[in-house]
Design an enzyme around this catalytic site. Sequence first.
Site, PDB file in Angstrom:
ATOM      1  N   ARG A 104      40.818  20.721  43.434  1.00  0.00           N
ATOM      2  CA  ARG A 104      39.410  20.578  44.043  1.00  0.00           C
ATOM      3  C   ARG A 104      39.461  20.899  45.680  1.00  0.00           C
ATOM      4  O   ARG A 104      40.166  20.453  46.302  1.00  0.00           O
ATOM      5  CB  ARG A 104      39.054  19.227  44.006  1.00  0.00           C
ATOM      6  CG  ARG A 104      37.522  19.166  44.489  1.00  0.00           C
ATOM      7  CD  ARG A 104      37.125  17.809  43.963  1.00  0.00           C
ATOM      8  NE  ARG A 104      37.323  16.840  44.725  1.00  0.00           N
ATOM      9  CZ  ARG A 104      36.644  15.339  44.911  1.00  0.00           C
ATOM     10  NH1 ARG A 104      35.684  15.312  44.189  1.00  0.00           N
ATOM     11  NH2 ARG A 104      37.156  14.492  45.653  1.00  0.00           N
ATOM     12  N   THR A 108      34.405  22.258  49.707  1.00  0.00           N
ATOM     13  CA  THR A 108      33.375  22.491  48.963  1.00  0.00           C
ATOM     14  C   THR A 108      33.395  21.631  47.570  1.00  0.00           C
ATOM     15  O   THR A 108      32.201  21.343  47.067  1.00  0.00           O
ATOM     16  CB  THR A 108      33.294  23.927  48.386  1.00  0.00           C
ATOM     17  OG1 THR A 108      34.574  24.115  47.397  1.00  0.00           O
ATOM     18  CG2 THR A 108      33.451  24.780  49.254  1.00  0.00           C
ATOM     19  N   ASP A 200      41.830   6.674  43.985  1.00  0.00           N
ATOM     20  CA  ASP A 200      42.316   8.043  43.230  1.00  0.00           C
ATOM     21  C   ASP A 200      43.216   7.641  42.112  1.00  0.00           C
ATOM     22  O   ASP A 200      44.275   7.049  42.109  1.00  0.00           O
ATOM     23  CB  ASP A 200      42.946   8.609  44.635  1.00  0.00           C
ATOM     24  CG  ASP A 200      43.616  10.266  43.869  1.00  0.00           C
ATOM     25  OD1 ASP A 200      44.258  10.274  42.797  1.00  0.00           O
ATOM     26  OD2 ASP A 200      43.133  11.055  44.520  1.00  0.00           O
ATOM     27  N   ASP A 203      46.842   9.096  42.199  1.00  0.00           N
ATOM     28  CA  ASP A 203      47.654   8.523  42.894  1.00  0.00           C
ATOM     29  C   ASP A 203      48.235   7.135  42.362  1.00  0.00           C
ATOM     30  O   ASP A 203      49.230   6.834  42.427  1.00  0.00           O
ATOM     31  CB  ASP A 203      47.278   8.441  44.271  1.00  0.00           C
ATOM     32  CG  ASP A 203      47.067   9.513  45.029  1.00  0.00           C
ATOM     33  OD1 ASP A 203      47.925  10.419  44.681  1.00  0.00           O
ATOM     34  OD2 ASP A 203      46.341   9.541  46.252  1.00  0.00           O
TER      35      ASP A 203
END
Length: 209
Positions: A104, A108, A200, A203
């Site tokens: 990603r 943006t 996350d 992670d």
Amino acid sequence: MENVIELKHPLIQHKISKLRDKHTGTNEFRKLVEEIAMLMGFEALSDLPLEDIEVETPIETCKTPVIAGKTLAVVPILRAGLGMVNGILALVPSAKVGHIGLYRDEETHEPHEYYCKLPDPINERLIVVTDPMLATGGSAIAALDFIKQHGGKHIKLMSIIAAPEGVKRVHEAHPDVQIYIGHVDRELNKDAYICPGLGDAGDRIFGTK
């Protein structure tokens, strides 16, 4: 929304709450993701087609149902989606596993493909795409686009938590895809993170920062 299924099973909700806890360590987090995927898979695969085969029991020969057609394909969106694969393989050990790699753009938030490998023939398989978090929906839409471009037709998407914005976006882009969600959270924040979320997922599954 048609084809959007939020799974409210108490065991799924209980395990998601444990995932959210910032004190849940890597090993436990990884196991919980697998367990949730298995529970979600039990629901998501309830419409698998069956065919009768002849089996000889210790008592007699009988006709009895087995899963029909080509083997299921599980396609995790790398890397966090990998954490859900073993939960589904526990239900369907014969399933084939493909992979879609996306990253990603930090500014943006749009996804870019860097890897795509799918079991052949993909057009004859039921495909379960896994990603623990459905945030903006960009990665899921891109993954579904790639699978359809390769000939995939029968697709389900499984995410443990989702933002309403992402669910709406994916559903509008791919209304034919069934979306299974463990819990729809409140919103995305300005950094495109799900709130309250669980941090996350990648992670926390792999112990990285």
